[in-house]
Design a protein around this motif. Structure first.
Motif, PDB file in Angstrom:
ATOM      1  N   UNK A   1     -10.157  -9.328 -37.304  1.00 31.71           N
ATOM      2  CA  UNK A   1     -10.620 -10.471 -38.259  1.00 31.71           C
ATOM      3  C   UNK A   1     -10.032  -9.964 -39.814  1.00 31.71           C
ATOM      4  N   UNK A   2     -10.374  -8.815 -40.102  1.00 27.55           N
ATOM      5  CA  UNK A   2     -10.007  -8.225 -41.356  1.00 27.55           C
ATOM      6  C   UNK A   2      -8.594  -8.083 -41.525  1.00 27.55           C
ATOM      7  N   UNK A   3      -7.725  -7.856 -40.411  1.00 29.51           N
ATOM      8  CA  UNK A   3      -6.421  -7.971 -40.511  1.00 29.51           C
ATOM      9  C   UNK A   3      -5.715  -9.303 -40.547  1.00 29.51           C
ATOM     10  N   UNK A   4      -6.565 -10.405 -40.094  1.00 31.51           N
ATOM     11  CA  UNK A   4      -5.989 -11.711 -40.568  1.00 31.51           C
ATOM     12  C   UNK A   4      -6.198 -12.242 -41.948  1.00 31.51           C
ATOM     13  N   UNK A   5      -6.958 -11.264 -42.772  1.00 29.88           N
ATOM     14  CA  UNK A   5      -7.093 -11.560 -44.157  1.00 29.88           C
ATOM     15  C   UNK A   5      -6.733 -10.609 -44.873  1.00 29.88           C
ATOM     16  N   UNK A   6      -5.554 -10.080 -44.240  1.00 29.91           N
ATOM     17  CA  UNK A   6      -4.660  -8.709 -45.135  1.00 29.91           C
ATOM     18  C   UNK A   6      -5.135  -7.329 -45.059  1.00 29.91           C
ATOM     19  N   UNK A   7      -6.237  -7.271 -44.453  1.00 33.35           N
ATOM     20  CA  UNK A   7      -6.714  -5.672 -44.355  1.00 33.35           C
ATOM     21  C   UNK A   7      -6.043  -5.084 -43.370  1.00 33.35           C
ATOM     22  N   UNK A   8      -5.284  -4.081 -43.511  1.00 35.09           N
ATOM     23  CA  UNK A   8      -4.570  -3.436 -42.388  1.00 35.09           C
ATOM     24  C   UNK A   8      -5.770  -2.650 -41.627  1.00 35.09           C
TER      25      UNK A   8
END
Length: 473
Positions: A65-72
Motif C-alpha cells: 500500500x505504501x509502495x502505491x503511494x511512492x514509499x519504496x
C-alpha cells in the motif's frame, strides 16, 4: 460501535442473535490449517524483534500500500535481493508507516492491525503520526515480557493446531525440533504442509536445479520421470511423518490434465533440457495435479488448490526484493472445464479431498458452489488474500450457501505470515458468520439452535474434519 459489536449487524434484532452466536464461537480453539508462519519462530521461541520488524517489515499487505503511494519497500526495511541498502532502524520504519496510516482507512489491514494492538498487546492508544513513538514503546515493552514469547502467545491465542508451509526441498529441521519438544509431528500442535510448486512448476526459478536437488535429498534418480515421482512420494511420506495432513498447490490456473506416463515423461525430459515453453509448463502443472490426486488416494493428504495469482507482476519489485513481497495480482480463473479431467477420474471418490480457493469472486456462484455441491471430493476454501475481508466473507456465505450449503465449505484459513494476527483474523471470520447466521434466524429461515450448532461447526469442527486434523493414521 462498541468493540463487542464489531462487524455485527446494525439491525437490533439481528445484532442480539449475533451476540449470542458469537459467544459460542469465540472460545472455540483455533484450527489454522493453511498459513505461512515460519516454524522457526515457535521452534526457537526467541523474543520477537522490535515492533516494526514484527508487524510491518514482513507484511506485504502493508508495504505494498505504501509502495502505491511512492514509499519504496526499502524505506520500510524490506530486505533487498540486489544488495541495495534498506532502512535498518525499527523506530524510523514505524514512524514512516504511521505517517501514512491514513492510507489504510476502510481496509482489512487496518482492522487486523488495530485489533492486534488492542487484543494481543493491550495497546489502546490510536496510531497516528503524533502517537507513533508512544505506540511503538508500548508494543516494545510488551515484547520484552516472557508472556509475549511465541509459545506463550500460541497458548494465549487458543491455537489447537497451526499448519506451516514448506517445500519438498526443506529439511523439516524446525519441525523435528518442535516434535522433540512435544509440539510437532502427527497429533502435534504445529504441523507442516507439502508445497511442491518449486519442483513442479517449470517456470519457477531454477526448476531443473530444484529437481536435481530433490533427487539428492531422496536418493532417487530424478533424471527420469519415474524417479521424479518416486522422490515426490518419498518426500510426502516425510512430511506426513512431520504431521502434514494436506498438500498445497499455488498454480496460475485450475487446469488439470492426464497425459499418460509416456507423454508425461517426454514433457518432463523436455523441461529438464531447458526446452519447455510456457504452454509446456502449464500442461505439466495440469498433469501433476492428477498425479498428486492419485498420490492422495494412497497417502490421504488433502489437496489445497490456490490458483489465480499472477506472480511477480511488479517486475521492479521482484528484481529489487524477490518473491512474496506484494508484487502479485489476481486474475480471472475458470474452474468448471479446468477441473473436469480430475473430476472425471476421482471427483466422486470420497477418499479424495480437494479444497478449492479462488481470487476471482465471481466464480463463487457460477462455478465453485455448484461444483462443491455436486462432487464428493470437493470442498470450498475460505476467501483468501485479496478477498480476505469482512465484505467478501459475507458475500461468500451469501453466494455459496444456497448451492453448497455450509457443510461443503472447509472453515476459515488465515493464510498469514503475521503470527500475531492469527487470532484477530479468525475472530473477524467468526463475527461475520455470526452476523450471517443471525440474519437467517431473524428471517425465520433457521432455528437458533441450528445456527448455534452451525457456527461451532464453521469455527472448529469443519476445518478439523475437512483437513483430517486429529484423525488417526
Amino acid at each position: 460501535m462498541p468493540t463487542n459489536d464489531l462487524l455485527f449487524p446494525a439491525d437490533p434484532a439481528q445484532r442480539a442473535v449475533a451476540r449470542r452466536l458469537y459467544a459460542l464461537a469465540a472460545p472455540q480453539p483455533i484450527i489454522s490449517p493453511h498459513g505461512h508462519v515460519d516454524p522457526a519462530i515457535l521452534a526457537e521461541d526467541r523474543p520477537f524483534p522490535d515492533p516494526a520488524r514484527l508487524l510491518i517489515v514482513p507484511d506485504h499487505y502493508l508495504t505494498r500500500m505504501l509502495l502505491s503511494q511512492g514509499v519504496p519497500p526499502a524505506d520500510l526495511g524490506v530486505p533487498s535481493r540486489d544488495g541495495s541498502p534498506v532502512e535498518a532502524d525499527g523506530r524510523t520504519i514505524w514512524r514512516r508507516f504511521a505517517a501514512h496510516w491514513h492510507l489504510f482507512r476502510g481496509t482489512p489491514s487496518r482492522l487486523w492491525l488495530e485489533q492486534t494492538f488492542t487484543d494481543v498487546f493491550g495497546v489502546t492508544t490510536p496510531l497516528s503520526p503524533a502517537t507513533a513513538d508512544a505506540v511503538y514503546d508500548e508494543v516494545a515493552a510488551r515484547l520484552a515480557e516472557p508472556a509475549f514469547r511465541p509459545r506463550a502467545l500460541f497458548e494465549r491465542f487458543g491455537i489447537e493446531v497451526l499448519a506451516t508451509t514448506e517445500s519438498p526441498l526443506d529439511d523439516l529441521g524446525q519441525h523435528a525440533k518442535l516434535a522433540a519438544d512435544g509440539w510437532g509431528g502427527p497429533g502435534g500442535r504445529v504441523i507442516t504442509t507439502f508445497r511442491p510448486d518449486n519442483v513442479v512448476d517449470m517456470e519457477f526459478d531454477d526448476w531443473a536445479g530444484n529437481v536435481a536437488r530433490l533427487g539428492e535429498i531422496t536418493g532417487e534418480d530424478t533424471g527420469t520421470y519415474a524417479g521424479y515421482l518416486a522422490a515426490l512420494r518419498q518426500r510426502r511420506a516425510a512430511f506426513i511423518a512431520a504431521g502434514a495432513t494436506s498438500s498445497d498447490h499455488g498454480h496460475p490456473t485450475a487446469r488439470t490434465l492426464d497425459l499418460g506416463p509416456a507423454q508425461a515423461a517426454a514433457l518432463y525430459d523436455k523441461g529438464r533440457r531447458g526446452q519447455a515453453d510456457a504452454a509446456d509448463a502449464e500442461t505439466f502443472r495440469a498433469h501433476m495435479l492428477l498425479e498428486f490426486a492419485r498420490m492422495s488416494l494412497d497417502d490421504g493428504l488433502v489437496i489445497q488448490l490456490h490458483p489465480g495469482s499472477v506472480r511477480n507482476h511488479n517486475r521492479w519489485l521482484y528484481a529489487r526484493h524477490g518473491r512474496d513481497v506484494g508484487g502479485d495480482l489476481p486474475q480471472a480463473t475458470e474452474y468448471l472445464h479446468a477441473l473436469t479431467p480430475l473430476l472425471d477420474a476421482h471427483g466422486n471418490d470420497p477418499r479424495l479431498r480437494v479444497v478449492l480457493y479462488t481470487l476471482d469472486e465471481y466464480t463463487f456462484t457460477r462455478e465453485l458452489a455448484p461444483l462443491a455441491g455436486g462432487y464428493a471430493a470437493l470442498y470450498l476454501g475460505a476467501p483468501w488474500w485479496f478477498l480476505d475481508s469482512p465484505e467478501v466473507l459475507r458475500r461468500f456465505r451469501e453466494s455459496v450457501t444456497e448451492s453448497a450449503g455450509f457443510y461443503n465449505t472447509a472453515g476459515f484459513v488465515d493464510d498469514t505470515r503475521a503470527f500475531c494476527s492469527i487470532p484477530v483474523r479468525h475472530d473477524v471470520a467468526r463475527r461475520v458468520d455470526a452476523g450471517y447466521l443471525a440474519r437467517l434466524v431473524t428471517e425465520h429461515r433457521l432455528g437458533e439452535d441450528e445456527a448455534a450448532e452451525t457456527i461451532v461447526d464453521l469455527a472448529y469442527r469443519l476445518p478439523k474434519k475437512v483437513f483430517r486434523i486429529g484423525e488417526s493414521a
